[in-house]
Design a protein around this motif. Structure first.
Motif, PDB file in Angstrom:
ATOM      1  N   ARG A  46       0.907  -1.363  -0.159  1.00 40.23           N
ATOM      2  CA  ARG A  46      -0.031  -0.120  -0.041  1.00 40.23           C
ATOM      3  C   ARG A  46       0.798   1.362  -0.017  1.00 40.23           C
ATOM      4  N   GLY A  47       1.862   1.158   0.759  1.00 36.92           N
ATOM      5  CA  GLY A  47       2.858   2.514   0.823  1.00 36.92           C
ATOM      6  C   GLY A  47       3.496   2.851  -0.303  1.00 36.92           C
ATOM      7  N   LEU A  48       3.898   1.643  -0.874  1.00 33.21           N
ATOM      8  CA  LEU A  48       4.795   1.791  -2.375  1.00 33.21           C
ATOM      9  C   LEU A  48       3.577   2.223  -3.325  1.00 33.21           C
ATOM     10  N   HIS A  49       2.483   1.788  -3.468  1.00 35.55           N
ATOM     11  CA  HIS A  49       1.327   2.158  -4.228  1.00 35.55           C
ATOM     12  C   HIS A  49       0.860   3.567  -4.060  1.00 35.55           C
ATOM     13  N   GLU A  50       0.859   4.067  -3.033  1.00 35.97           N
ATOM     14  CA  GLU A  50       0.604   5.334  -2.656  1.00 35.97           C
ATOM     15  C   GLU A  50       1.658   6.530  -2.921  1.00 35.97           C
ATOM     16  N   VAL A  55       2.787   0.528 -10.615  1.00 36.74           N
ATOM     17  CA  VAL A  55       3.911  -0.272 -10.954  1.00 36.74           C
ATOM     18  C   VAL A  55       5.149  -0.542 -10.156  1.00 36.74           C
ATOM     19  N   ALA A  56       5.348   0.139  -9.092  1.00 33.34           N
ATOM     20  CA  ALA A  56       6.243  -0.163  -8.055  1.00 33.34           C
ATOM     21  C   ALA A  56       5.509  -1.233  -7.122  1.00 33.34           C
ATOM     22  N   ALA A  57       4.549  -0.904  -6.720  1.00 26.61           N
ATOM     23  CA  ALA A  57       3.727  -2.048  -5.793  1.00 26.61           C
ATOM     24  C   ALA A  57       3.818  -3.398  -6.425  1.00 26.61           C
ATOM     25  N   MET A  58       3.327  -3.316  -7.779  1.00 29.56           N
ATOM     26  CA  MET A  58       3.440  -4.485  -8.453  1.00 29.56           C
ATOM     27  C   MET A  58       4.728  -5.443  -8.754  1.00 29.56           C
ATOM     28  N   VAL A  59       5.594  -4.653  -8.868  1.00 28.87           N
ATOM     29  CA  VAL A  59       7.116  -5.077  -9.241  1.00 28.87           C
ATOM     30  C   VAL A  59       7.609  -5.863  -7.721  1.00 28.87           C
ATOM     31  N   VAL A  88      12.845  -1.820  -4.440  1.00 31.64           N
ATOM     32  CA  VAL A  88      11.812  -1.112  -5.474  1.00 31.64           C
ATOM     33  C   VAL A  88      11.728   0.238  -4.887  1.00 31.64           C
ATOM     34  N   ALA A  89      11.808   0.550  -3.732  1.00 29.71           N
ATOM     35  CA  ALA A  89      11.733   2.192  -3.475  1.00 29.71           C
ATOM     36  C   ALA A  89      12.798   2.961  -3.810  1.00 29.71           C
ATOM     37  N   LYS A  90      14.084   2.593  -4.135  1.00 26.68           N
ATOM     38  CA  LYS A  90      15.103   2.988  -4.804  1.00 26.68           C
ATOM     39  C   LYS A  90      15.020   2.831  -6.363  1.00 26.68           C
ATOM     40  N   MET A  91      14.230   1.836  -6.853  1.00 28.47           N
ATOM     41  CA  MET A  91      14.129   1.812  -8.099  1.00 28.47           C
ATOM     42  C   MET A  91      13.355   2.622  -8.864  1.00 28.47           C
ATOM     43  N   PHE A  92      12.103   2.992  -8.006  1.00 24.83           N
ATOM     44  CA  PHE A  92      11.039   4.001  -8.485  1.00 24.83           C
ATOM     45  C   PHE A  92      11.185   5.279  -7.770  1.00 24.83           C
ATOM     46  N   LYS A  93      11.002   6.225  -8.538  1.00 22.55           N
ATOM     47  CA  LYS A  93      11.197   7.460  -7.930  1.00 22.55           C
ATOM     48  C   LYS A  93       9.654   7.948  -7.298  1.00 22.55           C
ATOM     49  N   PRO A  94       9.731   8.414  -6.335  1.00 21.36           N
ATOM     50  CA  PRO A  94       8.228   8.869  -5.652  1.00 21.36           C
ATOM     51  C   PRO A  94       7.601   9.833  -6.766  1.00 21.36           C
ATOM     52  N   SER A  95       5.955   9.542  -6.727  1.00 20.89           N
ATOM     53  CA  SER A  95       5.283  10.403  -7.481  1.00 20.89           C
ATOM     54  C   SER A  95       4.362  11.246  -6.806  1.00 20.89           C
ATOM     55  N   VAL A  96       4.191  11.086  -5.276  1.00 21.32           N
ATOM     56  CA  VAL A  96       3.499  11.784  -4.378  1.00 21.32           C
ATOM     57  C   VAL A  96       4.485  12.466  -3.555  1.00 21.32           C
ATOM     58  N   LYS A  97       4.161  13.702  -3.022  1.00 22.55           N
ATOM     59  CA  LYS A  97       4.648  14.446  -2.257  1.00 22.55           C
ATOM     60  C   LYS A  97       4.449  13.997  -0.743  1.00 22.55           C
ATOM     61  N   ASP A  98       5.196  13.777   0.279  1.00 16.29           N
ATOM     62  CA  ASP A  98       5.077  13.808   1.649  1.00 16.29           C
ATOM     63  C   ASP A  98       4.390  14.949   2.236  1.00 16.29           C
ATOM     64  N   ALA A  99       4.037  14.566   3.493  1.00 17.12           N
ATOM     65  CA  ALA A  99       3.395  15.691   4.422  1.00 17.12           C
ATOM     66  C   ALA A  99       3.970  17.045   4.349  1.00 17.12           C
ATOM     67  N   ASN A 100       5.400  16.960   4.116  1.00 17.14           N
ATOM     68  CA  ASN A 100       6.248  18.282   3.989  1.00 17.14           C
ATOM     69  C   ASN A 100       6.423  18.826   2.607  1.00 17.14           C
ATOM     70  N   GLY A 101       5.533  18.356   1.798  1.00 19.66           N
ATOM     71  CA  GLY A 101       5.709  18.675   0.306  1.00 19.66           C
ATOM     72  C   GLY A 101       7.073  18.389  -0.630  1.00 19.66           C
ATOM     73  N   LYS A 102       7.671  17.343   0.089  1.00 15.57           N
ATOM     74  CA  LYS A 102       8.880  16.723  -0.726  1.00 15.57           C
ATOM     75  C   LYS A 102       8.640  15.467  -1.251  1.00 15.57           C
ATOM     76  N   LEU A 103       9.353  15.233  -2.199  1.00 15.68           N
ATOM     77  CA  LEU A 103       9.259  13.915  -2.929  1.00 15.68           C
ATOM     78  C   LEU A 103      10.492  13.148  -2.237  1.00 15.68           C
ATOM     79  N   THR A 104      10.009  12.269  -1.282  1.00 13.00           N
ATOM     80  CA  THR A 104      10.786  11.603  -0.631  1.00 13.00           C
ATOM     81  C   THR A 104      10.783  10.075  -0.450  1.00 13.00           C
ATOM     82  N   ARG A 105      11.497   9.020  -0.983  1.00 16.99           N
ATOM     83  CA  ARG A 105      11.164   7.696  -1.002  1.00 16.99           C
ATOM     84  C   ARG A 105      10.850   7.157   0.333  1.00 16.99           C
ATOM     85  N   LEU A 106      10.116   5.961   0.381  1.00 16.48           N
ATOM     86  CA  LEU A 106       9.442   5.537   1.528  1.00 16.48           C
ATOM     87  C   LEU A 106      10.647   4.716   2.397  1.00 16.48           C
ATOM     88  N   LYS A 107      10.601   4.720   3.676  1.00 10.26           N
ATOM     89  CA  LYS A 107      11.591   4.088   4.660  1.00 10.26           C
ATOM     90  C   LYS A 107      10.702   2.773   4.964  1.00 10.26           C
TER      91      LYS A 107
END
Length: 196
Positions: A46-50, A55-59, A88-107
């Motif tokens: 779910r985190g990867l999908h959001e 595509v990242a979630a399915m991979v 996968v989190a490294k392979m795919f760039k984030p497409s949605v900004k976090d709460a701070n308005g930044k494009l950061t990959r998930l931990k």
């Protein structure tokens, strides 16, 4: 053309039991540590999908399933989940900004600690139970609303061929034409299980 839609449906008996208990007592969703393996997979997917896209979630789901499907060691499965998630989190760039308005990959740990979605996971578990398939920690394959046992190419091809034959029969008998909603026909008449 035969429309084929792929989806991933997770199940977690622990999440379903917790959700039902919370509902019975009138409590909002609560977190239970990291939950069982099914809940962990659901949270990571779910985190990867959001954040990184579908595509990242399915991979992630595919890579995890390929490596963990025949494994019985929970610690090794946990290591595979962690490794595949991070890859996968490294392979795919984030497409949605976090709460701070930044494009950061998930931990990894932050994603496991996410508390939202238990109600969806509980419904997903009820869906799997309603299909009659046995409970398992690995994801199941769903094709056009029909649960498929196993992950092999043979199961995938057999299911698609059966649905294609069903559609050919319906075209032959005039039940379907080029203006018919094909996907709804497949799900409603092909042994498909509808989800909410």
């Amino acid at each position: 053309r035969l429309p084929v839609r792929f989806g991933v449906v997770f199940e977690s008996q622990a999440a379903l039991a917790k959700h039902r208990a919370d509902q019975a007592e009138g409590r909002a969703e609560e977190d239970i540590a990291y939950g069982d393996a099914g809940e962990q997979l659901f949270r990571l997917f779910r985190g990867l999908h959001e954040r990184h896209g579908h595509v990242a979630a399915m991979v992630f789901a595919g890579q995890y399933a390929e490596k963990a499907v025949f494994m019985d060691d929970p610690e090794r499965m946990e290591e595979i989940r962690k490794t595949e998630f991070r890859n996968v989190a490294k392979m795919f760039k984030p497409s949605v900004k976090d709460a701070n308005g930044k494009l950061t990959r998930l931990k990894y740990k932050n994603t496991l600690n996410a508390t939202v979605g238990r109600a969806k996971l509980a419904k997903s578990t009820e869906f799997v139970q309603g299909t009659g398939l046995s409970a398992a920690e690995e994801p199941k394959l769903v094709i056009n609303g029909q649960m498929v046992e196993g992950f092999g190419e043979e199961e995938l091809i057999r299911t698609i061929q059966m649905q294609q034959q069903l559609m050919q029969r319906r075209v032959y008998y005039g039940e379907v034409d080029d203006r018919s909603p094909i996907y709804k026909q497949l799900v409603s008449g092909g042994g498909g299980d509808k989800r909410e």
